[in-house]
Design an enzyme around this catalytic site. Structure first.
Site, PDB file in Angstrom:
ATOM      1  CG  HIS A 116     -13.053  16.964  18.235  1.00  0.00           C
ATOM      2  ND1 HIS A 116     -12.052  16.657  19.204  1.00  0.00           N
ATOM      3  CD2 HIS A 116     -13.350  17.236  18.406  1.00  0.00           C
ATOM      4  CE1 HIS A 116     -12.119  17.613  19.961  1.00  0.00           C
ATOM      5  NE2 HIS A 116     -13.397  18.150  19.881  1.00  0.00           N
ATOM      6  CG  ASP A 125      -9.828  14.072  18.940  1.00  0.00           C
ATOM      7  OD1 ASP A 125      -9.749  14.634  17.969  1.00  0.00           O
ATOM      8  OD2 ASP A 125     -10.308  14.716  20.251  1.00  0.00           O
ATOM      9  CB  SER A 157     -12.785  21.245  21.412  1.00  0.00           C
ATOM     10  OG  SER A 157     -12.883  20.507  22.132  1.00  0.00           O
TER      11      SER A 157
END
Length: 435
Positions: A235, A283, A381
């Site tokens: 992502h 992901d 992230s």
């Protein structure tokens, strides 16, 4: 009951005695490959090509000159064993008598434990059996472990190279056995220790001309896994108006330049084929760099977790993310200890998440601090989450990639991480395909 228990122990000792007396390794390896089809833990092809792999340091000739002799005891030997309940092949384990961490593998794949028994009478811990072959707890730091996959072998190579690095500014050799504390990501975190996360990468988005450091916006994190590839969350490459185009390695302060840092452009972004931006599944992505990384004390690839399950109570996240929800980002690399949340609890917490139509899957896990106060946050992230083991003072094993969460450090809101082991085959095919 006593008679039954005695019979069970006798059978276990007989099986172990037989396998350790078997000198034909080729025949055993053939059985090994065939029977692994029916188990959860699989051996890749590369294991067939490497009869002996070493962990941590070079094996001298004296240790390896008579491997077959360690496969058998004397005829009158009595094998001292203890049986660990509920452990399966490939599981994380701890030896009953000294607490050393390891993993459960077939007896003939851990020759050093056998030698320890023959020389010192050291106890052997049995995890389980496969086709009457004992599966024993093999310490992670042992030098004699048969048949490793390529990512495990590369881990050993990278860390052996780091130990041999000559630091020209100090005139000494880096031992890799001690990490030097640093100065004062992550909510509730602390500054990282120097040398503990040399694989940490910051992903950058070039703004304007990109001629100055201020023209780069730093967002997600990542982990260097080979000379040319950085691992991150998928992502991170798809959620913005454009993908990242720069990777910074060897930096602990993003707002400062240093002689140790390396800024390298991204050539190709490889998303996992099952990733869809509309969901949180799969992901994970690999970033191919435009040139090979120069390894140093501050920059070298990560070690990747080799077991299907964590079975450890805590993990350590690292990154340059926000230090509070919607707060300012940290310019200093920080770390935080997080509890591994039971998978059933994780599934229950996220059972109504819209972007998880199938709930939490095997390729995901939760970690955090359920009372609140410690967590990864925005900007973390794509960064790695690690297992730190006492046998490896300065080596952090990447077990997952930071994916998403509800809020930063809120009670009963752990973060969700992509489980690295579920994608290890995919990572190896890309990052180590030249091997």
């Amino acid at each position: 009951m006593i008679i039954l228990w005695s019979l069970i122990v006798h059978l276990q000792l007989t099986c172990l005695h037989l396998i350790l007396q078997t000198p034909n390794l080729e025949a055993l390896d053939a059985l090994e490959i065939i029977n692994y089809q029916t188990t959860k833990y699989t051996i890749p092809e590369v294991w067939k090509e490497q009869p002996v792999a070493t962990i941590g340091e070079d094996v001298d000739d004296q240790d390896t000159e008579d491997e077959e002799s360690y496969l058998k005891f004397g005829d009158d030997a009595e094998v001292r064993t203890s049986v660990s309940e509920g452990l399966h092949e490939g599981a994380f384990c701890r030896r009953s008598f000294d607490g050393r961490s390891g993993y459960c593998i077939l007896a003939y794949q851990c020759l050093h434990v056998i030698r320890e028994y023959r020389v010192h009478g050291t106890r052997i811990d049995i995890c389980t059996h496969r086709n009457n072959v004992p599966v024993i707890c093999c310490p992670l730091a042992d030098k004699h472990v048969l048949a490793q996959r390529i990512s495990a072998t590369k881990c050993q190579e990278y860390n052996a190279a780091a130990r041999r690095l000559h630091l020209t500014d100090t005139g000494r050799t880096f031992s890799g056995k001690q990490c030097v504390p640093s100065v004062p990501l992550i909510v509730g975190g602390t500054p990282t220790r120097h040398g503990l996360f040399p694989h940490m990468a910051a992903l950058g988005w070039t703004q304007g001309s990109g001629s100055k450091d201020q023209d780069i916006k730093w967002g997600c994190g990542g982990a260097l896994v080979s000379e040319l590839y950085v691992l991150t969350a998928a992502h991170c490459a798809t959620s913005g108006s454009k993908p990242p185009d720069m990777v910074r390695l060897g930096a602990r302060q993003l707002n400062e330049t240093s002689a140790t840092q390396q800024d390298i452009k991204i050539l190709i972004i490889v998303l996992h084929p099952k990733y869809r931006s509309s969901a949180y599944y799969h992901d994970i992505a690999l970033l191919k760099l435009t040139r090979r990384v120069k390894f140093s004390e501050q920059v070298r690839p990560a070690c990747l977790w080799q077991l299907p399950e964590l079975q450890i109570p805590t993990v350590v996240a690292a990154g340059w993310g926000r230090t509070e929800f919607l707060g300012a980002k940290s310019n200093a690399l920080r770390q935080v200890d997080l509890d591994v949340v039971p998978q059933m609890t994780c599934k229950q917490i996220y059972r109504k998440e819209r972007r998880l139509p199938r709930g939490i899957i095997e390729g995901q896990f939760c970690a955090g601090y359920l009372p609140g106060g410690r967590d990864t946050c925005q900007g973390d992230s794509g960064g790695p989450i690690h297992a730190l083991l006492p046998e490896y003072n300065c080596v952090a094993f990447v077990v997952g990639i930071t994916s998403f969460g509800k809020f930063c450090a809120a009670p009963n809101a752990p973060g969700v991480y992509t489980r690295l082991y579920s994608y290890l085959d995919w990572i190896e095919k890309i990052a180590f395909k030249q091997h």
